[in-house]
Design an enzyme around this catalytic site. Structure first.
Site, mmCIF file in Angstrom:
data_model
loop_
_atom_site.group_PDB
_atom_site.id
_atom_site.type_symbol
_atom_site.label_atom_id
_atom_site.label_comp_id
_atom_site.label_asym_id
_atom_site.label_seq_id
_atom_site.Cartn_x
_atom_site.Cartn_y
_atom_site.Cartn_z
ATOM 1 C CD GLU A 164 -2.670 1.010 2.675
ATOM 2 O OE1 GLU A 164 -2.209 0.316 3.600
ATOM 3 O OE2 GLU A 164 -3.726 1.672 2.779
ATOM 4 C CE LYS A 170 -7.357 1.368 3.852
ATOM 5 N NZ LYS A 170 -6.020 1.733 4.385
ATOM 6 C CB CYS A 194 -4.537 -1.665 4.301
ATOM 7 S SG CYS A 194 -3.544 -1.779 5.828
#
Lengths: 292, 292
Positions: A41, A114, A151
């Site tokens: 990331e 995300k 993540c």
């Protein structure tokens, strides 16, 4: 069979150095036969969310910025599909934490913004990133349908399931996660093992392989107001029964493993979890809480 | 702190013997200080779903049948909360796989009817059990709000999440799961580890302790048309970060562990997953499939 490579590396204050490390890792993975290469990331910078500073929005770049260009060049040069990650400036004052998927020919196969954004001491992501508005949509490529998440998403079974239900053939998590150097080693161990375990759980629940690529290295707090962070690495590739196919240590490393995507169907035939979901009784999954 | 006990035992063809083993285990767990005692799935009989036989519905009993009476007596005698499991005859031709929760005073605190029903070679449960119609509702007791689920439910993150959202303080799985003696040992190992791992995943995703109680022993196919089964035991108690607090082997055993239910809040404060669920983007969890 599809060979996947994870480029686990460290990041420093110089963006060019970071980009060079990412590109060297892509080359190394490609030389090892990888057809799919995954980066950590936000690989162009140190993890800047340790504290809140409006000046750090200078690190953001548009979707067609230098990171995408470098990744596209590498994808085309090596003939591999690349999953990268950028701090995306969508408009002034509107930024996302965005994964990019580059096709073998360098074209953009798709993006994922995300969806779940953390915010904890040392991880002030809600200050920087607007939660994604593209939903949980896999990205089609020449090597398969990729369920790219990022993540914090990896703690959410809902995200993994939605990707599986949309036909994803693999779940992919670029990640930046580390330990608090002040925590007791037992707590550090529990956290690392929980991170490994929940990803294995998504593989099992969905009968899919999972790949998670994390950064490594100690990154000092440069503000005096934030926290130091020690990113734990341990990037890993997991089979569709949750079995670990390969896992890195806590140093820079390129991990490569072969995935038999057809094995997902074999596993789902003996454990047909998708068959028996009680969709008639899941409505409250759309509620914040069922209690008071 | 709350002390939980798991009574892992074997079952044979004689119901009285099985009941005696369950009751002896409850007594042993209570003597070790357990306040909550959990039995395996369908503990009054051998696992009869190895094959389909209408005559085996004779094993079913009503909610106020002999198993409940025996469990209630044991709960009252030892002053413990008991989670048991019966083959429930609700009406002629309508049966469920039902968990019972008995209060310390022997009253019925609540029931849970297994929602996800498997059906695989050797596990013909769809023949015997109508899927539960009570939803995913935890059961309140004097020692806490129990998220009781049963066996196949444990592969579904949705079930665990719905219990957590309804305020469950612990997830509990009476179980009957084993290996196929004809499988390769590697496959047997992957299956056992997947079972352990997905339960740990539910603990992590929800910040809750999890207890799974399985049966043990080799049970021969008595029909000539079914399959032998070897139930693998490994009953386990897991903390809210997915850490294994105690785990049995593959023999009869009573496992006891102390759970600090307050630690769930501590864990949820550092990993506030419930805070960030994207309920605006989860609607497709209610669909069978999002693809074609």
């Amino acid at each position: 069979m599809m060979r996947a490579g994870l480029v686990q590396h460290a990041m420093g204050p110089d963006a060019d150095d970071n980009r060079a490390a990412s590109l060297a890792g892509i080359a190394q993975a490609a030389a090892a036969g990888a057809e799919l290469v995954i980066l950590p990331e936000l690989h162009a910078s140190e993890y800047f969310c340790k504290y809140q500073d409006p000046a750090l929005f200078d690190l953001a770049e548009p979707l067609d910025g230098p990171s995408r260009q470098a990744l596209a060049d590498a994808a085309r040069q090596h003939g591999v599909v690349v999953v990268g990650s950028i701090f995306e400036q969508r408009a002034p004052g509107l930024a996302h934490n965005t994964a990019l998927v580059l096709e073998r020919d360098g074209t953009l196969a798709g993006i994922y913004r995300k969806m779940h954004i953390p915010d904890d001491p040392g991880y002030n992501e809600k200050f920087y990133f607007t939660p994604g508005d593209l939903g949980f949509e896999p990205i089609d490529t020449s090597i398969g349908r990729l369920g790219v998440l990022v993540c914090w998403d990896q703690w959410y079974p809902e995200a993994a399931r939605l990707m599986a239900l949309a036909g994803a053939e693999i779940l992919i998590y670029p990640t930046a996660i580390g330990l608090d150097p002040d925590d007791h080693p037992d707590e550090q161990h529990r956290q690392l093992d929980a991170w490994r375990t929940i990803q294995r759980g998504h593989a099992i629940a969905n009968g899919l392989p999972v790949a998670g690529c994390n950064r490594v290295g100690f990154e000092p707090d440069r503000s005096g107001a934030g926290r130091d962070a020690e990113f734990w690495g341990h990037s890993l590739i997991i089979g569709p029964q949750g079995e670990i196919l390969d896992e890195a240590g806590s140093e820079a490393e390129v991990v490569v493993a072969d995935l038999d995507l057809a094995r997902s169907e074999t596993v789902r035939r003996i454990w047909p979890f998708l068959r028996d979901r009680r969709i008639d009784a899941y409505a409250d999954l759309l509620r914040r809480y069922r209690g008071r």
